[in-house]
Design a protein around this motif. Structure first.
Motif, PDB file in Angstrom:
ATOM      1  N   ALA A   1     -17.765  11.822  -7.621  1.00 51.83           N
ATOM      2  CA  ALA A   1     -17.454  13.638  -7.657  1.00 51.83           C
ATOM      3  C   ALA A   1     -17.433  14.165  -8.740  1.00 51.83           C
ATOM      4  O   ALA A   1     -17.765  13.798 -10.036  1.00 51.83           O
ATOM      5  CB  ALA A   1     -15.785  13.456  -7.278  1.00 51.83           C
ATOM      6  N   ARG A   2     -17.417  15.739  -8.886  1.00 49.86           N
ATOM      7  CA  ARG A   2     -17.301  17.013  -9.928  1.00 49.86           C
ATOM      8  C   ARG A   2     -15.998  17.270  -9.836  1.00 49.86           C
ATOM      9  O   ARG A   2     -15.836  18.285  -8.896  1.00 49.86           O
ATOM     10  CB  ARG A   2     -18.668  17.528 -10.024  1.00 49.86           C
ATOM     11  CG  ARG A   2     -19.381  18.435 -11.406  1.00 49.86           C
ATOM     12  CD  ARG A   2     -19.503  18.752 -11.270  1.00 49.86           C
ATOM     13  NE  ARG A   2     -20.026  19.919 -10.655  1.00 49.86           N
ATOM     14  CZ  ARG A   2     -19.503  21.461 -10.288  1.00 49.86           C
ATOM     15  NH1 ARG A   2     -19.008  21.728 -11.292  1.00 49.86           N
ATOM     16  NH2 ARG A   2     -19.817  21.959  -9.791  1.00 49.86           N
ATOM     17  N   VAL A   3     -15.115  17.070 -11.084  1.00 49.13           N
ATOM     18  CA  VAL A   3     -14.110  18.538 -11.385  1.00 49.13           C
ATOM     19  C   VAL A   3     -14.237  19.292 -12.697  1.00 49.13           C
ATOM     20  O   VAL A   3     -14.551  17.857 -13.684  1.00 49.13           O
ATOM     21  CB  VAL A   3     -12.806  17.929 -11.613  1.00 49.13           C
ATOM     22  CG1 VAL A   3     -12.011  18.512 -11.805  1.00 49.13           C
ATOM     23  CG2 VAL A   3     -13.154  17.037 -10.511  1.00 49.13           C
ATOM     24  N   ARG A   4     -14.733  20.157 -12.839  1.00 47.16           N
ATOM     25  CA  ARG A   4     -15.095  21.187 -13.946  1.00 47.16           C
ATOM     26  C   ARG A   4     -16.775  20.161 -14.523  1.00 47.16           C
ATOM     27  O   ARG A   4     -17.577  20.276 -13.783  1.00 47.16           O
ATOM     28  CB  ARG A   4     -14.681  21.597 -14.582  1.00 47.16           C
ATOM     29  CG  ARG A   4     -13.557  22.163 -14.019  1.00 47.16           C
ATOM     30  CD  ARG A   4     -12.025  23.013 -15.206  1.00 47.16           C
ATOM     31  NE  ARG A   4     -11.245  23.662 -14.496  1.00 47.16           N
ATOM     32  CZ  ARG A   4     -11.020  24.592 -15.032  1.00 47.16           C
ATOM     33  NH1 ARG A   4     -10.462  24.104 -16.430  1.00 47.16           N
ATOM     34  NH2 ARG A   4      -9.528  25.824 -14.690  1.00 47.16           N
ATOM     35  N   SER A   5     -16.420  19.771 -15.393  1.00 49.33           N
ATOM     36  CA  SER A   5     -17.564  19.505 -16.974  1.00 49.33           C
ATOM     37  C   SER A   5     -17.209  17.754 -16.207  1.00 49.33           C
ATOM     38  O   SER A   5     -17.917  17.314 -17.583  1.00 49.33           O
ATOM     39  CB  SER A   5     -17.171  20.223 -17.744  1.00 49.33           C
ATOM     40  OG  SER A   5     -16.157  19.738 -18.613  1.00 49.33           O
ATOM     41  N   MET A   6     -16.401  17.469 -15.648  1.00 50.86           N
ATOM     42  CA  MET A   6     -16.298  15.999 -15.818  1.00 50.86           C
ATOM     43  C   MET A   6     -17.572  15.579 -14.097  1.00 50.86           C
ATOM     44  O   MET A   6     -16.512  16.636 -12.927  1.00 50.86           O
ATOM     45  CB  MET A   6     -14.970  15.542 -15.592  1.00 50.86           C
ATOM     46  CG  MET A   6     -14.692  13.978 -15.534  1.00 50.86           C
ATOM     47  SD  MET A   6     -12.820  13.103 -15.841  1.00 50.86           S
ATOM     48  CE  MET A   6     -12.375  14.340 -14.316  1.00 50.86           C
ATOM     49  N   ARG A   7     -18.110  14.302 -13.964  1.00 51.62           N
ATOM     50  CA  ARG A   7     -18.719  13.616 -12.669  1.00 51.62           C
ATOM     51  C   ARG A   7     -18.023  11.962 -13.308  1.00 51.62           C
ATOM     52  O   ARG A   7     -18.024  11.343 -14.244  1.00 51.62           O
ATOM     53  CB  ARG A   7     -19.867  13.827 -13.219  1.00 51.62           C
ATOM     54  CG  ARG A   7     -20.536  14.859 -12.882  1.00 51.62           C
ATOM     55  CD  ARG A   7     -21.050  15.926 -14.117  1.00 51.62           C
ATOM     56  NE  ARG A   7     -21.894  15.446 -15.386  1.00 51.62           N
ATOM     57  CZ  ARG A   7     -22.150  15.445 -15.955  1.00 51.62           C
ATOM     58  NH1 ARG A   7     -21.041  16.451 -16.780  1.00 51.62           N
ATOM     59  NH2 ARG A   7     -23.312  15.279 -16.754  1.00 51.62           N
ATOM     60  N   LEU A   8     -17.603  11.907 -11.327  1.00 54.70           N
ATOM     61  CA  LEU A   8     -16.920  10.208 -11.915  1.00 54.70           C
ATOM     62  C   LEU A   8     -18.297  10.115 -10.675  1.00 54.70           C
ATOM     63  O   LEU A   8     -18.583  11.112 -10.017  1.00 54.70           O
ATOM     64  CB  LEU A   8     -15.494  10.753 -10.807  1.00 54.70           C
ATOM     65  CG  LEU A   8     -14.523  11.649 -11.796  1.00 54.70           C
ATOM     66  CD1 LEU A   8     -13.171  11.773 -11.295  1.00 54.70           C
ATOM     67  CD2 LEU A   8     -14.152  10.717 -13.123  1.00 54.70           C
ATOM     68  N   PHE A   9     -17.620   8.697 -11.192  1.00 59.53           N
ATOM     69  CA  PHE A   9     -18.497   8.236 -10.359  1.00 59.53           C
ATOM     70  C   PHE A   9     -18.621   6.345  -9.836  1.00 59.53           C
ATOM     71  O   PHE A   9     -17.875   5.991 -10.717  1.00 59.53           O
ATOM     72  CB  PHE A   9     -20.205   7.309 -10.987  1.00 59.53           C
ATOM     73  CG  PHE A   9     -20.488   8.587 -11.624  1.00 59.53           C
ATOM     74  CD1 PHE A   9     -22.157   9.079 -10.673  1.00 59.53           C
ATOM     75  CD2 PHE A   9     -21.153   9.278 -12.424  1.00 59.53           C
ATOM     76  CE1 PHE A   9     -23.026  10.089 -11.332  1.00 59.53           C
ATOM     77  CE2 PHE A   9     -21.414  10.646 -13.397  1.00 59.53           C
ATOM     78  CZ  PHE A   9     -22.704  10.660 -12.304  1.00 59.53           C
ATOM     79  N   LEU A  10     -18.436   5.997  -8.596  1.00 57.93           N
ATOM     80  CA  LEU A  10     -17.755   4.835  -8.192  1.00 57.93           C
ATOM     81  C   LEU A  10     -18.609   4.048  -7.441  1.00 57.93           C
ATOM     82  O   LEU A  10     -19.006   4.568  -6.447  1.00 57.93           O
ATOM     83  CB  LEU A  10     -16.127   5.087  -7.305  1.00 57.93           C
ATOM     84  CG  LEU A  10     -15.643   3.788  -6.592  1.00 57.93           C
ATOM     85  CD1 LEU A  10     -15.291   2.685  -7.865  1.00 57.93           C
ATOM     86  CD2 LEU A  10     -14.853   4.303  -5.948  1.00 57.93           C
ATOM     87  N   LYS A  11     -19.414   3.023  -7.390  1.00 58.17           N
ATOM     88  CA  LYS A  11     -20.192   2.244  -6.397  1.00 58.17           C
ATOM     89  C   LYS A  11     -19.732   0.668  -5.921  1.00 58.17           C
ATOM     90  O   LYS A  11     -19.677   0.253  -7.250  1.00 58.17           O
ATOM     91  CB  LYS A  11     -21.568   2.494  -7.641  1.00 58.17           C
ATOM     92  CG  LYS A  11     -22.443   2.030  -7.123  1.00 58.17           C
ATOM     93  CD  LYS A  11     -23.781   1.925  -7.515  1.00 58.17           C
ATOM     94  CE  LYS A  11     -24.515   3.284  -7.208  1.00 58.17           C
ATOM     95  NZ  LYS A  11     -25.564   3.683  -8.226  1.00 58.17           N
ATOM     96  N   ALA A  12     -20.146   0.579  -5.319  1.00 61.45           N
ATOM     97  CA  ALA A  12     -19.876  -1.006  -4.429  1.00 61.45           C
ATOM     98  C   ALA A  12     -21.524  -0.994  -4.426  1.00 61.45           C
ATOM     99  O   ALA A  12     -22.270  -0.829  -3.789  1.00 61.45           O
ATOM    100  CB  ALA A  12     -19.704  -0.579  -3.167  1.00 61.45           C
TER     101      ALA A  12
END
Length: 667
Positions: A620-631
């Motif tokens: 996901a991206r919120v403004r200038s932050m990218r979040l990564f969740l991976k199995a």
């Protein structure tokens, strides 16, 4: 020590960055500063400044609207790029501790460990041999890996990723312009991860400091950097035969991988390195008219001093590597090199482009602690010398084709070599870029193949009779957002030097192949989209026509991602990306890993591959932050098949849930 210095430096550097803010700017209500077309968007309205509205120290004076083009990344010998905070599938592929797409690499189970090789790139030129310990250098910063910056305001990037056991990865960058002409940056990348198997701890620290300066009239330019790196890994030698049996039969008593026996539990290797680099040039004379530059003359100088040492330590010798001189093993070698280049560049309409002439001098010292005499063979303490070389580079643009040709040859010294590389690229509007390259190179094998010393008897050798390695490569590339990205590489290798297989378990030695190796690699990438769904495909086909007995790669490697992407919630505050990635390569005799040398070597007993790997991700991206969740490797939860390996005796990682974030701050 590097970790402590790095964190202290980042803290002090952050204070410097915030001290650049001037308490004058009063943003108007609703004013928007766009940083990139979708890349960065910061709304400086009242809602954003609620908690800071009365704090004068936050107010920033801006002379004009700031855009993404004011935040530039200047890579080594490549076009300037801009800070990009968008979220794409390629960002997911690069979210690892190398911060690079590792499609052609097969990682060991723990981050911070080495990689096996699924494909080879022979498109780069090199006149000077490397130290060796190649398996240790994947996370070591070369000159071409260091970026420089030009930013309108202080800029920070933080990247975090969870480790396997009791650890994590953090990559922190802060950069600011002291003036319009001067920029400094500090980057620290730290990693510590325990691993699932016995004695597989990784602990890395990489620190970089850069400085860039341009005079007001752009007559003088300077780029400089300092690096300090320490890459530590515990080494267990892989699983024992009994542990391999328990692993492959999915014995429930060994689901905890720490219960599996390994070859040894008392060893580590470490690579330390420091580099000081300066590249500067001065515009001597220039003549322009209203249309073009009639001529320009520049002189330049490049200085590089680099020292590094590799060490293998074992508290007690192990029969796995054979007999030893001493009960405690502490092997160490050093390489220091002092490099200088003087160059002169003429840019003129009369020569249809830019011509650069240069002379180089490289003083090197590769050494061990002692002289050894074993089995009637004298093993010298080291190899040292001074190499002088000269070369030229020509760049031009002719009838729509950009041409770049470069060549160099040694003139004197203990080692000899030469190379020539020519590139031509054609761009058709925004449809595609077509590129062709031709490369011819001759250089000495790496130093550890010419000379090695060890407390283990079998690992002492000198090979002054080795010939230069010859490489000839023809490369075609097509890049197009509307069609596909594709490349075809044809390579011939003569006098290929490798670490060969022997009858003695745990022992390998350098050998040179007398024939010619013919290697073909074809790679293509294409994405297909329908509404909010995308199928991203990358496939690589390889064939070794001659020399397959010593040069081995899987015939087919593929990676396919099917994912959904869309903006969600009212007002579209979040961009979501969720899907699954499939990875696969055909079975082949992969090279085995030797932790004593930190090298991969030829083996003829074990094949790996022909096993699918599935990763499920939600980004996901919120403004200038990218979040990564991976199995990662999620199919191990459903499959009883456990013959997945990175190298013989080294299993690939089991299922693990990983979280990470990349966050950019624009002050």
């Amino acid at each position: 020590m590097i970790r402590q210095i790095g964190f202290l430096g980042l803290f002090l550097f952050s204070l410097i960055g915030f001290s650049q803010i001037k308490p004058k700017f009063q943003p108007k209500k609703g004013k928007t500063l766009e940083l990139g077309s979708g890349a960065v968007s910061n709304r400086l309205g009242d809602s954003r400044l609620d908690s800071l509205a009365n704090r004068d120290e936050f107010k920033v004076e801006l002379s004009r609207e700031t855009t993404y083009k004011d935040y530039k990344i200047i890579p080594f010998e490549r076009d300037t790029i801009y800070v990009d905070t968008t979220l794409t599938i390629k960002k997911d592929y690069k979210f690892n501790y190398l911060r690079k797409d590792n499609f052609e690499l097969l990682p060991f189970h723990n981050q911070g460990q080495t990689f096996n090789t699924l494909g080879y790139d022979f498109s780069q030129t090199q006149l000077f041999p490397q130290m060796g310990a190649i398996a240790k250098h994947y996370n070591y910063s070369q000159v071409k890996d260091v970026n420089y910056y030009q930013v309108a305001t202080p800029f920070t990037e933080l990247a975090y990723r969870k480790g396997l056991e009791q650890g994590q990865f953090l990559d922190a960058l802060i950069t600011l312009n002291l003036t319009k002409q001067q920029n400094i940056s500090l980057n620290y990348k730290g990693l510590r991860s325990l691993g699932k198997y016995r004695k597989s701890l990784s602990s890395h620290g990489n620190m970089r400091f850069t400085y860039r300066y341009s005079s007001k009239k752009s007559k003088y330019h300077l780029k400089a950097h300092v690096t300090a790196e320490e890459l530590y890994n515990e080494e267990n030698g892989g699983l024992t035969e009994e542990s391999i049996y328990n692993f492959e039969n999915d014995d429930k008593d060994f689901k905890d991988r720490g219960r599996l026996e390994t070859q040894f539990t008392n060893a580590y290797n470490i690579l330390r390195g420091n580099r000081y680099y300066i590249d500067h040039q001065y515009l001597v004379s220039e003549k322009k008219d209203s249309i073009s530059t009639k001529y320009a003359i520049k002189i330049g100088h490049i200085f590089k001093y680099e020292s590094k040492h590799y060490e293998f330590y074992q508290s007690e010798k192990n029969n796995y590597f054979g007999d030893a001189f001493t009960s405690k093993i502490k092997d160490k070698n050093y390489l220091s090199s002092l490099y200088n280049q003087l160059n002169a560049t003429l840019k003129s309409d009369y020569i249809l482009g830019e011509l650069k002439l240069f002379v180089e001098n490289n003083d090197y010292n590769y050494r061990f602690k002692n002289v050894i005499y074993i089995n009637n063979q004298f093993i010298p303490q080291g190899l040292s010398g001074n190499i002088s070389s000269a070369g030229a580079q020509w760049k031009t643009f002719y009838k729509g084709v950009a041409i770049n040709a470069k060549g160099a040859t040694t003139l004197s010294g203990n080692l000899n070599g030469n190379y020539f590389k020519a590139e031509g690229s054609y761009t058709k509007d925004s449809l595609f870029v077509l590129k062709a390259s031709l490369l011819n190179e001759s250089k000495s094998p790496n130093f550890n193949k010419l000379l090695n010393q060890s407390a283990y008897l079998q690992y002492n050798w000198t090979h002054s009779d080795f010939k230069n390695e010859f490489k000839r490569t023809l490369l075609f590339e097509l890049k197009s957002d509307k069609f596909l990205d594709a490349s075809a590489q044809i390579t011939q290798l003569d006098n290929y030097t490798y670490f060969g297989d022997t009858l003695s378990v745990g022992f390998t030695k350098p050998e040179q192949y007398n024939g010619t190796i013919n290697y073909l690699k074809i790679k293509a990438s294409r994405s297909v989209s329908y509404k909010w769904f995308t199928l991203e495909n990358t496939i690589m086909y390889q064939k070794v026509a001659n020399g397959s007995s010593v040069f081995r790669v899987p015939e087919l490697v593929t990676r396919n991602s099917l994912y959904y992407s869309n903006s969600i919630f009212k007002g579209k505050p979040m961009y979501l990306q969720a899907g699954v990635t499939f990875k696969y390569f055909t079975k082949y005799y992969a090279n085995a890993y030797n932790p004593l040398l930190s090298e991969f070597y030829l083996q003829n007993t074990t094949q790996i591959g022909n096993y699918p790997i599935f990763d499920v991700f939600v980004n996901a991206r919120v403004r200038s932050m990218r979040l990564f969740l991976k199995a990662e490797h999620i199919n191990t939860l459903f499959s009883k098949k456990t013959n997945y390996y990175t190298a013989p005796n080294y299993p690939y990682r089991d299922y693990v849930l990983r979280f990470g974030v990349v966050w950019n701050f624009f002050i």
